[in-house]
Write an enzyme that holds these catalytic residues in place. Structure first.
Site, PDB file in Angstrom:
ATOM      1  N   HIS A  17       0.699  -1.105  -0.080  1.00 58.97           N
ATOM      2  CA  HIS A  17      -0.016  -0.022  -0.067  1.00 58.97           C
ATOM      3  C   HIS A  17       0.907   1.146  -0.155  1.00 58.97           C
ATOM      4  CE1 HIS A  17      -2.924  -2.855   2.317  1.00 58.97           C
ATOM      5  NE2 HIS A  17      -3.491  -2.392   1.053  1.00 58.97           N
ATOM      6  N   LYS A  41     -18.120  -7.817   7.032  1.00 54.83           N
ATOM      7  CA  LYS A  41     -16.800  -8.340   6.866  1.00 54.83           C
ATOM      8  C   LYS A  41     -16.119  -8.319   8.228  1.00 54.83           C
ATOM      9  CE  LYS A  41     -13.262  -7.557   3.261  1.00 54.83           C
ATOM     10  NZ  LYS A  41     -12.436  -6.542   2.325  1.00 54.83           N
ATOM     11  N   ARG A  90      -1.494  -5.909  -8.711  1.00 53.48           N
ATOM     12  CA  ARG A  90      -0.201  -6.643  -8.417  1.00 53.48           C
ATOM     13  C   ARG A  90      -0.280  -7.611  -9.638  1.00 53.48           C
ATOM     14  NH1 ARG A  90      -2.566  -7.755  -2.563  1.00 53.48           N
ATOM     15  NH2 ARG A  90      -4.332  -7.368  -3.581  1.00 53.48           N
ATOM     16  N   SER A 127      -2.330  -7.986   2.573  1.00 51.11           N
ATOM     17  CA  SER A 127      -2.780  -7.843   3.768  1.00 51.11           C
ATOM     18  C   SER A 127      -3.232  -9.210   4.356  1.00 51.11           C
ATOM     19  CB  SER A 127      -4.145  -6.841   3.934  1.00 51.11           C
ATOM     20  OG  SER A 127      -3.492  -5.592   3.716  1.00 51.11           O
TER      21      SER A 127
HETATM   22  P1  ADP Z   1      -9.585  -4.278  -1.006  1.00 51.88           P
HETATM   23  O1  ADP Z   1     -10.243  -4.861   0.132  1.00 51.88           O
HETATM   24  O2  ADP Z   1     -10.318  -3.199  -1.313  1.00 51.88           O
HETATM   25  O3  ADP Z   1      -8.770  -4.903  -2.007  1.00 51.88           O
HETATM   26  P2  ADP Z   1      -6.943  -3.734  -0.034  1.00 51.88           P
HETATM   27  O4  ADP Z   1      -6.658  -3.180   1.450  1.00 51.88           O
HETATM   28  O5  ADP Z   1      -6.671  -5.116   0.254  1.00 51.88           O
HETATM   29  O6  ADP Z   1      -8.373  -3.324  -0.035  1.00 51.88           O
HETATM   30  O7  ADP Z   1      -6.152  -3.090  -0.950  1.00 51.88           O
HETATM   31  C1  ADP Z   1      -6.366  -1.507  -1.395  1.00 51.88           C
HETATM   32  C2  ADP Z   1      -5.647  -1.474  -2.528  1.00 51.88           C
HETATM   33  O8  ADP Z   1      -4.256  -1.611  -2.549  1.00 51.88           O
HETATM   34  C3  ADP Z   1      -6.131  -2.193  -3.879  1.00 51.88           C
HETATM   35  O9  ADP Z   1      -6.188  -1.473  -4.891  1.00 51.88           O
HETATM   36  C4  ADP Z   1      -4.926  -3.096  -3.710  1.00 51.88           C
HETATM   37  O10 ADP Z   1      -4.790  -3.573  -5.216  1.00 51.88           O
HETATM   38  C5  ADP Z   1      -3.788  -2.289  -3.449  1.00 51.88           C
HETATM   39  N1  ADP Z   1      -2.743  -3.217  -2.982  1.00 51.88           N
HETATM   40  C6  ADP Z   1      -2.870  -4.224  -2.057  1.00 51.88           C
HETATM   41  N2  ADP Z   1      -1.435  -4.714  -1.771  1.00 51.88           N
HETATM   42  C7  ADP Z   1      -0.457  -4.117  -2.697  1.00 51.88           C
HETATM   43  C8  ADP Z   1       0.869  -4.357  -3.293  1.00 51.88           C
HETATM   44  N3  ADP Z   1       1.427  -5.336  -2.674  1.00 51.88           N
HETATM   45  N4  ADP Z   1       1.291  -3.758  -4.380  1.00 51.88           N
HETATM   46  C9  ADP Z   1       0.399  -2.833  -4.850  1.00 51.88           C
HETATM   47  N5  ADP Z   1      -0.888  -2.637  -4.537  1.00 51.88           N
HETATM   48  C10 ADP Z   1      -1.271  -3.297  -3.606  1.00 51.88           C
END
Ligand code: ADP
Length: 150
Positions: A17, A41, A90, A127
């Site tokens: 992130h 959730k 990703r 995450s």
């Molecule tokens: P969601 O439940 O909306 O996917 P996340 O917190 O998992 O929420 O992710 C939020 C954003 O961050 C999404 O656009 C996701 O693709 C991006 N993201 C998460 N991990 C990475 C990573 N390792 N590299 C790039 N973007 C990421």
């Protein structure tokens, strides 16, 4: 004012992130990290904890603001006057999923989704894997910002 909303669960904030956020800072005047809340959730960290991780990490970055929202992301964007949604990509699975959402959002509004491709050294971080390591008492310090581990 170019304002972007970066929506997500951030449960917890990872270096994946922060890679996207750091690289988006020069592109926008303001980035709202918007933590979506979905009552059906289950989260590992409370909304307060998830907000605090981001606030602490970006305490010295005035362009980054943390907020929470419920409901449609496009409605939230309209409310805060943001023309852009920021998302990270990703892998092909992210692309397929994000493409449908971005096109739907575009059909329903004027809001553009801006995608940044993940950096090679953080692309594998998620995450959900970080949560698995935490549950099993492993060390997540190489995957998350300092604020998450202290
Ligand atoms: P969601 O439940 O909306 O996917 P996340 O917190 O998992 O929420 O992710 C939020 C954003 O961050 C999404 O656009 C996701 O693709 C991006 N993201 C998460 N991990 C990475 C990573 N390792 N590299 C790039 N973007 C990421």
């Amino acid at each position: 004012m170019k304002r972007a909303v970066f929506p997500g669960s951030f449960d917890p904030l990872t270096l994946g992130h922060t890679d996207i956020i750091d690289r988006a800072i020069p592109l926008f005047d303001e980035i709202i990290i918007a933590i979506g809340t979905n009552s059906s959730k289950k989260y590992m960290f409370s909304l307060k904890e998830r907000s605090a991780f981001i606030e602490k990490t970006y305490a010295n970055e005035p362009k980054v603001i943390v907020d929470t929202y419920q409901g449609l992301t496009i409605d939230y964007c309209t409310k805060v006057k943001s023309q852009f949604i920021l998302r990270g990509l990703r892998n092909p699975a992210d692309f397929e999923f994000e493409k449908a959402i971005a096109q739907t959002n575009r059909k329903m509004s004027e809001i553009e989704t801006i995608f940044l491709l993940t950096s090679a050294d953080t692309s594998y971080i998620s995450s959900s894997i970080v949560r698995d390591i935490i549950v099993n008492h492993g060390d997540v310090s190489m995957f998350v910002p300092k604020a998450v581990t202290v």
